[in-house]
Design a protein around this motif. Sequence first.
Motif, PDB file in Angstrom:
ATOM      1  N   ALA A 195       0.824  -1.207   0.000  1.00  0.00           N
ATOM      2  CA  ALA A 195       0.000   0.000   0.000  1.00  0.00           C
ATOM      3  C   ALA A 195       0.861   1.261   0.000  1.00  0.00           C
ATOM      4  O   ALA A 195       0.572   2.229  -0.723  1.00  0.00           O
ATOM      5  CB  ALA A 195      -0.925  -0.009   1.215  1.00  0.00           C
ATOM      6  N   LEU A 196       1.949   1.269   0.802  1.00  0.00           N
ATOM      7  CA  LEU A 196       2.833   2.435   0.858  1.00  0.00           C
ATOM      8  C   LEU A 196       3.502   2.671  -0.488  1.00  0.00           C
ATOM      9  O   LEU A 196       3.575   3.811  -0.970  1.00  0.00           O
ATOM     10  CB  LEU A 196       3.888   2.224   1.945  1.00  0.00           C
ATOM     11  N   TRP A 197       3.989   1.596  -1.110  1.00  0.00           N
ATOM     12  CA  TRP A 197       4.650   1.714  -2.417  1.00  0.00           C
ATOM     13  C   TRP A 197       3.688   2.315  -3.439  1.00  0.00           C
ATOM     14  O   TRP A 197       4.027   3.263  -4.152  1.00  0.00           O
ATOM     15  CB  TRP A 197       5.119   0.335  -2.871  1.00  0.00           C
ATOM     16  N   LYS A 198       2.501   1.757  -3.516  1.00  0.00           N
ATOM     17  CA  LYS A 198       1.529   2.223  -4.501  1.00  0.00           C
ATOM     18  C   LYS A 198       1.120   3.659  -4.225  1.00  0.00           C
ATOM     19  O   LYS A 198       0.922   4.454  -5.160  1.00  0.00           O
ATOM     20  CB  LYS A 198       0.303   1.311  -4.458  1.00  0.00           C
ATOM     21  N   ALA A 199       1.005   4.016  -2.947  1.00  0.00           N
ATOM     22  CA  ALA A 199       0.625   5.381  -2.598  1.00  0.00           C
ATOM     23  C   ALA A 199       1.710   6.373  -3.001  1.00  0.00           C
ATOM     24  O   ALA A 199       1.425   7.449  -3.542  1.00  0.00           O
ATOM     25  CB  ALA A 199       0.343   5.483  -1.101  1.00  0.00           C
ATOM     26  N   LEU A 200       2.975   6.018  -2.749  1.00  0.00           N
ATOM     27  CA  LEU A 200       4.070   6.930  -3.082  1.00  0.00           C
ATOM     28  C   LEU A 200       4.215   7.119  -4.588  1.00  0.00           C
ATOM     29  O   LEU A 200       4.587   8.209  -5.052  1.00  0.00           O
ATOM     30  CB  LEU A 200       5.382   6.408  -2.490  1.00  0.00           C
TER      31      LEU A 200
END
Length: 659
Positions: A195-200
Amino acid sequence: MLESAAMAHTEPARPVGTATATAFEPYVPASQSPAEFTVKAILLGAVFGLIFGASTVYLGLRAGLTVSASIPIAVLAISVLKRLGGSTILENNIVQTIGSAGESVAAGVVFTVPALLFLAPNGPGYFNYFQITLLAFAGGILGVLMMVPLRRALIVKEHGVLPYPEGTACADVLVAGERGGALASTVFLGLGIGALWKALSWIVQIFRTAIGYTVPRTGAFPNATLNIDISPEYMGVGYVIGPRIAGVMFAGGVLSWMVLLPLLTIAGTYMNVPFPPVPASGLRLSEMEPGQIWSAYIRYIGAGAVLAAGIITLARTIPTIISSFRDSMRDMGAGTAAGGRTRTERDIPMSIVLGGSLLLAIFLAVTPGMPTQGNWIASILVIVFGFFFVTVSSRIVGLIGSSSNPISGMTIATLILTCTIFVALGWTGDAYSPIALCVGALVCIAAANAGATSQDLKTGYIVGATPIYQQIGLVIGVLVSALIIGFTTLYLNDVMKIGSQALPAPQATLMATIIRGLLDQNLPWGLVLCGVFIAITLELCGIHSLSFAVGSYLPIATTAPIFVGGLVRWYVERKTGLAEESEVGSGTLFSSGLIAGGSLAGILYAVLFGRDIISAADDAATVGPIPFLHEGTSGMFFGGLLFFALAVLLSRIGQRKLA
C-alpha cells in the motif's frame, strides 16, 4: 508445510491414492460441536469478502489474472478473532469461507462482464450496477448450488486422490492456529509495504509508475518495446505463481512486443496502403505507434493463441471430465441418503439445490432489463453449460489448484458453443451479442466460484467443519461481495476507463472480440489462425500453451514485473534448497500482502483521481513533487533501483522460516 502435533489428525503418513473416506478422522470429530456459524465469524467474513472482492476487481482489470485469497484471509481471521476474544478453528474456517467467495466471484465478473462496453451499440447500455450485481448474484449462487451434489464424490470419496492444494494448505494454517500471530505479521507487513509503495508512486507521485524503453522507428530493431510496470502487486503475483508459469507468460509478451511488433514495423515501412484489417483510424503501419499496432493486429494473434490454448487445455481434461460426471452422478443419490447422519455430513438438501437452479433459470428469463429477458434458450444454456463446467472446474482445481484453473478456456468454449447455436438459429448481429456474453459470464462466474467452493469444502473436510454451514456461508459471501464488485467495477471505469492502458481488461476485451467475430462473421481469421498455430507449435514442443498465450495477449509492462516475481521465487528456492510446496511459506504470505495492499491503494488512487484531488499518475501528465526522481534517465534509474530493492526485500523474507 507447517509442523504441529495437531497435524496428526490430517493423517500425513497415508500414501496418496490409498485414502478412504471411512478411515479419515477430521481435526474436530463429528461428535464435537464447537462454535462455528457465529455472528462475529459471519460479519468478519463479510468484511474480508468486501475487501478482497474490491481488490480482485482492480487486479483482474489491470493484470487479467487473479490469485486465491483463502490463505491470507485464514491467516488474518486467526489474528483478528484472537484480538476479539478468541475463536474456534471452525469459526476461523467460516471467516475464510465467506471471505474467499468475494475473490472468486470478482474474478469471474471482471473476466467477462466489462466486455459489454466493447459490444456496441447494445452492450454498453447493459453495463450498469443492476446488471453487474445480478450477474454476480446469479453466477456465484449457481456455482455454490451445483457444487453441493459433487462434494461427496470429489471431496469425501477422493480424499487422498485429489490434493486440492490451496484447500489443504488453508487447513494447515487453521490447524496451526496458535501460530497465527507470526503468520499474520508477514501478511500485514506485505500489505503495508504494498500500500505504501503504490501510494508513493500513484498518489503522492514521488517516483515513476513504470520504466522501460522503445527502440526508435528509425533503429535497426524498430519499435521493439520492453516496459515494466513497477507495481508491487505484479511482483507478488509472479512470486505466487512461481518461476515456470511466470517465465512462460513473459515469453508470450516477448513474442508480441519484441518479435511481432518490430517485424510488422519493418514490413510496414514498405507498404503504401493500410494493412488489413484496416483500423478505424485508416493509418498505414508506418504511421502507427507501437500501441496502435498491437491493438490493431497483434492482439488478434494473441486472441487466437488464447482461443486455441484454452480449447487444448480443456480437451486435455476430457478423461477427467468423463470420470467426474460418471462418479458425480453415481454418488448424487448416495449423498442425499447420507446427508444428515452426522454433523460433518450435512449438506444443503438436494431439493433446494434443484429448486434453486430452476428458479435461477426462470429468474434470468423473466427479470426485466436483463439481456436474457424472454430468451429461454439462453437460460437453459446457462444451466447446462454451468453444471458441465462447474464439474470440470471443481475437479481440475483438485488436481492443479485454483490459480491454474483454466477459467478462460471454459468461458471461451462456452462462448463458441453459444455463438454457434445462435448462428444456427439465425440469431446474428449486434442484438444477440449481450445475450451471448451473459451466458458466458454466468458460466464463468459459476465455474470460478465452484473452484473456490471446492477448495473451501476441502479445508472444511480436513478440519471437521459442517458442510451446510460452509455452503450457506458461501452464499452469504456471494451476496455481500456482489454489492461491492458492481460498484468498484463501475467506479474504476468512470475514473480510469476500462480498456485503457491503466485498466486494459485483457480477458474481457478477448471475450468481446470472440463474440463480435463469431456473430458478425467478420473475425480477421488470418491473424487469429496465426495465433492458433503458435499455440499448437508450443504444444508440439511439449509446452503447455495457455500461460504463453495469455502473456502474448497482455501488455509486456504487465508480464515483465510478474516475471521478476517469478525470478525472485526461483532465487529463494535455490538459496534455501526447498520449493514452497504450499502457499504457507513466508514468501507467498508476504506476496499475498503485496497484492492486497497494492490493489487497495490503487482503488484509493481511483477515488482521489476521480474527485480531481490528484492528477493522473502517468509520466506524460506529471513530473511529481521531486522531478529528479520522476523525469528522464534519472527517473528511470531511480524507479528501477527501487523495484530491485523490493525484489531483494521479498527474497530475504522468502528465505525466512515461519517460527
